[in-house]
Design an enzyme around this catalytic site. Structure first.
Site, PDB file in Angstrom:
ATOM      1  N   PRO A  69      35.739 -47.431  13.400  1.00 27.96           N
ATOM      2  CA  PRO A  69      35.554 -46.172  14.120  1.00 27.96           C
ATOM      3  C   PRO A  69      34.484 -44.799  13.634  1.00 27.96           C
ATOM      4  O   PRO A  69      35.030 -43.899  12.159  1.00 27.96           O
ATOM      5  CB  PRO A  69      36.729 -45.249  14.788  1.00 27.96           C
ATOM      6  CG  PRO A  69      37.910 -46.274  13.720  1.00 27.96           C
ATOM      7  CD  PRO A  69      36.644 -47.198  13.373  1.00 27.96           C
TER       8      PRO A  69
ATOM      9  N   ASP B 123      34.641 -43.656   8.089  1.00 26.97           N
ATOM     10  CA  ASP B 123      35.281 -44.440   9.317  1.00 26.97           C
ATOM     11  C   ASP B 123      36.661 -44.364   9.304  1.00 26.97           C
ATOM     12  O   ASP B 123      36.898 -43.823   8.489  1.00 26.97           O
ATOM     13  CB  ASP B 123      35.517 -46.094   7.937  1.00 26.97           C
ATOM     14  CG  ASP B 123      35.843 -47.505   9.168  1.00 26.97           C
ATOM     15  OD1 ASP B 123      36.789 -46.546  10.041  1.00 26.97           O
ATOM     16  OD2 ASP B 123      36.463 -48.402   9.113  1.00 26.97           O
ATOM     17  N   HIS B 124      36.867 -43.420  10.453  1.00 26.42           N
ATOM     18  CA  HIS B 124      38.295 -42.144  10.185  1.00 26.42           C
ATOM     19  C   HIS B 124      39.641 -43.486  10.065  1.00 26.42           C
ATOM     20  O   HIS B 124      40.652 -43.258  10.172  1.00 26.42           O
ATOM     21  CB  HIS B 124      37.866 -42.106  12.351  1.00 26.42           C
ATOM     22  CG  HIS B 124      39.037 -41.025  12.164  1.00 26.42           C
ATOM     23  ND1 HIS B 124      39.968 -40.745  11.557  1.00 26.42           N
ATOM     24  CD2 HIS B 124      39.004 -39.983  13.179  1.00 26.42           C
ATOM     25  CE1 HIS B 124      40.009 -38.942  11.727  1.00 26.42           C
ATOM     26  NE2 HIS B 124      39.153 -39.111  12.950  1.00 26.42           N
ATOM     27  N   ARG B 125      39.371 -44.385  10.177  1.00 29.16           N
ATOM     28  CA  ARG B 125      40.498 -45.893  10.516  1.00 29.16           C
ATOM     29  C   ARG B 125      41.112 -45.388   8.496  1.00 29.16           C
ATOM     30  O   ARG B 125      42.316 -45.737   8.343  1.00 29.16           O
ATOM     31  CB  ARG B 125      40.297 -47.062  10.425  1.00 29.16           C
ATOM     32  CG  ARG B 125      40.188 -47.502  11.573  1.00 29.16           C
ATOM     33  CD  ARG B 125      39.937 -49.168  11.693  1.00 29.16           C
ATOM     34  NE  ARG B 125      38.282 -48.996  10.739  1.00 29.16           N
ATOM     35  CZ  ARG B 125      37.950 -50.754  10.664  1.00 29.16           C
ATOM     36  NH1 ARG B 125      38.534 -51.395  11.392  1.00 29.16           N
ATOM     37  NH2 ARG B 125      37.205 -51.138  10.105  1.00 29.16           N
TER      38      ARG B 125
END
Lengths: 459, 444
Positions: B244, B414-416
């Protein structure tokens, strides 16, 4: 100020059909012409040369009639009489155009048109406006700048206006105009020398076709052809014209300059309408005939595309339809070319040379007129035709003819190529016997080595 | 006994390859070391050399067919020697061990699964491309009629046993589709048949189908993407689907750095603006190890090295050569290595290992006159920095409007792994470095 739907500038073979087509579509149309109706083609080009070339061929036919058992004595060749015939023909055709324009209700304006803005033209003292304007101003002979001014140096128009033939003629330029007039003069007994800067005359033709024409021009007509060298140091005196070609000095009574044609746009003031020209002065158009200005179209020689009258006519009709809002259609791209040399030459579509340059795999089918009953019967056996055929699909993509009636015969090839026929289809089509047209059928068979009237290929 | 020619394994990640072109013909004599064929791997085109002297007896795998590495692609021997029916066991592939070893290291992190030992499939089997679905059955007469008419027989429903298409079926199909009323020029039909285009699909209202129509249909026929584009497609889709993304943009005042760099250039030093950006990124990644990491959604892996990818656009696509262990390099070394990799990339000479193992990438479109753009993270990496063009802009300095050379950078992360606040700090830290001339004076 008069308002029109369409004004056409120039009444040559591009302009007058455009005006008539416009009128047929219900538009209010005017046409502007500063010289003669019919333009270069009718007055100083196609038509007058064909009148004279025919006369020269009649002379040659009578001269050689004894092989058919006819003994004739020619008293004189009256060139002035030929010119009179030519003038009569031209006059008749000009009158025909005037009547056609009038019958269609086209207003005829005489004078030089000048753009005031993109919708307004000045013609003499008069101003006229139109929604759409078609430029059909044509071209004129290009003259090298270093030529001396002399009545002994003429271009094609000046040559056709003379009432007598010189006893010897120098031709600068081995293109089709130079070669046609050279053949005509040579048939009538003029000593002719052609000087061409490039490596051969009629370079748009394939080498085998060129060889055939050149051989007849040199060996039967006695024309001297000097190629690959420029004509330099041109001097015109009271007695003759002389020039340097390589190490040799050539002399003649008259020099005909036929080195190409340049666009006519003088006095138009295209800038006032914002119409752009290219670096050679031609007006570029898109495939629908439109200039860079959306309401102004251009047709014929002035566009710099294939400079032939029939192309101009086709474009003129398309441009009128496109300008007046009929469903738009593109300019035709398949333009036959005809050359009235001895023997005649014609071509359409792709040449073998072009195919090679484009890396397109093609086959060639050739047939000589010497294999045709009709040709032998009338004693016209020089030359051949050839098809250029796409190897993968058997599509007819080009044709060339050199020999008797080549300029008429090319019509069949043009229709066949535009209809995207294959060599097999064409070969299967029954051609009337005995006619010259059978040559196309035989050549189509030859593409697949299935010719009945030619010996089999050696294995 | 002839020797087998084996599809070589270029790089650790390659599982299958296709031959681009055989440089030798069957029957041609080859010497040890001669180039036999070229191979398209998922990264580049490589040359494969012969290990044997002899004659190329047989080409087993034609160009364009994907086969597993270590497959037999041809045979070299002496004329007259018989070629074995089944290929002999391949030379022992020593690779799996290495592959697993490397899998533990950073370089292999992007491979979602540890590399499986290559399965050897007889080349002859994989070389065959099925021409039609197995269940398509048609009588020879029906097939011929369909071909002569230029129609696609797979659209016809068969009435024979097992759905076999008979000549009658073809005739009924032609009738049902008004074939008689199709108008097509002979040359157009010949071309359509040759190119396998269904003439019925070309039908136009009232108008004749011409060669131009068929040529349009040929141009629109789906053709395989180049191997490079397939790789791009697969990797970027994987990234977009599994990682994401979110994006943060800053403007950097490059006025002073550009003036400084121009001064260096005038004195003969080779630094480019990209080199300064690379260095700033490498330094900042060491300050923010969270960004120099990757995740599978369950675990996170912080990389101890900064392996910096530099996107290079080449004919037909782009490649991302990697400067490995960039944190160990001086600015000058980064400059030289970048230049060397970019040249190799444009010449198509990058080795697969030079294109793998990246932990973070820079995509610089500065020379392409763009204001700003956002890039897609290379799969397995934590982020990518998109660098736009430097343009003169009015900006406010001390309440005055002045003209400065401004450059926008957009970070995709990467928002994770990374949240907004961290991304902002990371990006601003790069910006501060680029605007800090004193820092660069210590390095050049």
């Amino acid at each position: 100020m008069e308002n029109y739907d369409l004004i056409v500038i120039g009444a040559g073979p591009g302009g007058y059909p455009a005006a008539i087509r416009g009128a047929q579509l219900g538009a209010r149309v005017a046409i502007v012409e500063r010289e003669q109706l019919g333009g270069t083609c009718l007055n100083w080009g196609c038509i007058p040369t064909k009148a004279l070339i025919h006369a020269a061929n009649v002379f040659a036919t009578v001269q050689h009639a004894d092989r058919f058992g006819i003994k004739a004595v020619i008293q004189t060749v009256d060139y002035a009489g030929m010119i009179a015939h030519k003038d009569k023909v031209v006059g008749q055709l000009r009158g025909g155009i005037r009547q056609l324009l009038a019958a269609n209700g086209v207003t005829q304006l005489t004078g030089t048109a000048r753009f005031v803005d993109r919708q307004t033209l000045a013609v003499g003292d008069q101003r006229v406006r139109a929604q759409k304007i078609i430029i059909a101003t044509g071209s004129t002979s290009a003259m090298p700048s270093n030529l001396p001014a002399s009545p002994r140096i003429v271009e094609s128009r000046g040559f056709l206006e003379r009432s007598s033939l010189p006893s010897s003629l120098l031709v600068m330029g081995g293109g089709y105009i130079g070669c046609e007039l050279a053949c005509m003069a040579a048939l009538l007994g003029v000593k002719v020398t052609i000087v061409e800067l490039l490596e051969d005359i009629l370079l748009l033709l394939d080498a085998d076709v060129r060889r055939e024409v050149r051989q007849v021009m040199e060996q039967q007509l006695g024309i001297r052809i000097l190629t690959g060298q420029p004509m330099e140091k041109i001097v015109a005196s009271d007695r003759d014209v002389s020039a340097q070609v390589g190490n040799e000095t050539v002399r003649a009574d008259l020099l005909l300059v036929a080195v190409g044609r340049k666009p006519v746009t003088d006095g138009l003031d295209l800038a006032a309408a914002g119409v752009k020209t290219d670096d050679k002065g031609f007006i570029p158009v898109d495939e629908f005939g439109c200039t860079n200005v959306a309401t102004i179209y251009a047709v014929g020689d002035v566009t710099g595309r294939t400079q032939l009258a029939h192309n101009a006519t086709s474009q003129g009709i398309r441009a009128a339809e496109n300008a007046l809002g009929k469903a738009r259609s593109r300019y035709e791209s398949l333009v036959p070319g005809v050359i009235f040399t001895v023997p005649e030459v014609a071509l359409v579509g792709m040449t073998e040379t072009e195919a090679k340059a484009k890396n397109r795999a093609v086959r060639v089918g050739k047939f000589r007129f010497g294999g045709l009953g009709r040709a032998i019967a009338v004693g016209e056996t020089i030359g051949f035709v050839k098809w250029i055929v796409d190897e993968a699909t058997d599509q007819l993509v080009g044709a060339a003819a050199v020999g008797p009636h080549a300029t008429e015969l090319i019509a069949e090839a043009t229709v066949a190529i535009r209809s995207e026929l294959t060599a097999r289809e064409l070969g299967r089509t029954i051609h009337a016997h005995p006619t010259f047209s059978e040559v196309w059928m035989e050549a189509a068979h030859a593409v697949h080595h299935e010719c009945v009237h030619a010996p089999p290929r050696r294995k | 006994m002839p020797n087998p020619i084996i599809m070589p394994k270029f790089g650790q990640m390659t599982e299958e390859s296709a031959i681009v072109e055989w440089r030798k013909k069957e029957g041609e004599r080859v010497a040890k070391g001669d180039v036999l064929f070229t191979v398209e791997t998922d990264k580049s085109v490589m040359e494969a050399e012969s290990f044997f002297d002899g004659v190329l007896l047989k080409i087993v795998v034609p160009p364009g067919v994907n086969v597993p590495v270590q497959s037999v692609v041809g045979w070299i021997g002496e004329p007259g020697e018989a070629i074995p029916e089944t290929p002999p066991p391949p030379r022992p592939a020593a690779k799996p061990a290495t592959a697993t070893a490397v899998a533990g290291a950073a370089a292999a992190a992007r491979a979602p699964v540890a590399e499986t030992p290559t399965v050897i499939v007889p080349a002859a089997v994989t070389a065959q491309t099925p021409s039609a679905p197995a269940r398509f059955r048609i009588s020879p007469r029906a097939r011929r009629l369909a071909r002569e008419c230029g129609i696609d027989p797979t659209k016809i429903t068969g009435s024979g046993p097992g759905g076999r298409i008979t000549e009658r079926d073809v005739r009924a199909y032609l009738m049902a589709h008004d074939y008689d009323r199709l108008r097509i020029t002979p040359a157009a039909k010949a071309l359509a048949i040759r190119e396998g285009i269904d003439v019925l699909s070309l039908r136009k209202d009232g108008e004749r189908v011409t060669v131009a129509d068929v040529e349009r249909a040929i141009a629109e026929k789906p053709k395989p993407l180049s191997r490079m584009r397939q790789v791009i497609a697969q990797r970027l889709l994987q990234s977009k689907l599994t990682q994401p993304h979110f994006y943060v943009t800053v403007s950097v005042d490059m006025t002073e750095l550009i003036a400084y760099r121009n001064g260096l250039k005038a004195s003969g030093l080779p630094y480019t603006i990209t080199d300064f950006i690379s260095m700033a990124v490498v330094r900042t990644l060491q300050e923010f190890p969270t960004v120099n990491s990757s995740t599978d959604g369950k675990t996170v892996r912080w990389y101890s090295h900064v392996n910096l990818g530099l996107a290079v656009s080449i004919e037909g696509g782009l490649v991302v050569p990697v400067i490995h262990q960039a944190e160990m390099l001086t600015l000058r070394e980064i400059c030289d290595r970048s230049k060397q990799l970019a040249e190799k990339a444009r010449a198509g000479k990058l080795t697969p290992d030079e294109m793998s193992g990246g932990t973070f990438t820079i995509s610089n479109m500065g020379m392409l006159n763009v204001e700003n753009f956002a890039a897609i993270i290379n799969p397995g990496e934590g982020g990518i920095l998109a660098v736009a063009s430097t343009q003169k802009q009015p900006v406010v300095r001390d309440d005055q409007i002045v003209i400065r050379q401004m450059m926008k950078m957009t970070l995709s992360v990467d928002h994770r792994l990374v949240d907004g606040a961290l991304a902002a700090q990371f990006l601003n830290s790069i910006k501060q470095k680029l605007e800090d001339l004193d820092l660069w004076k210590t390095m050049t």
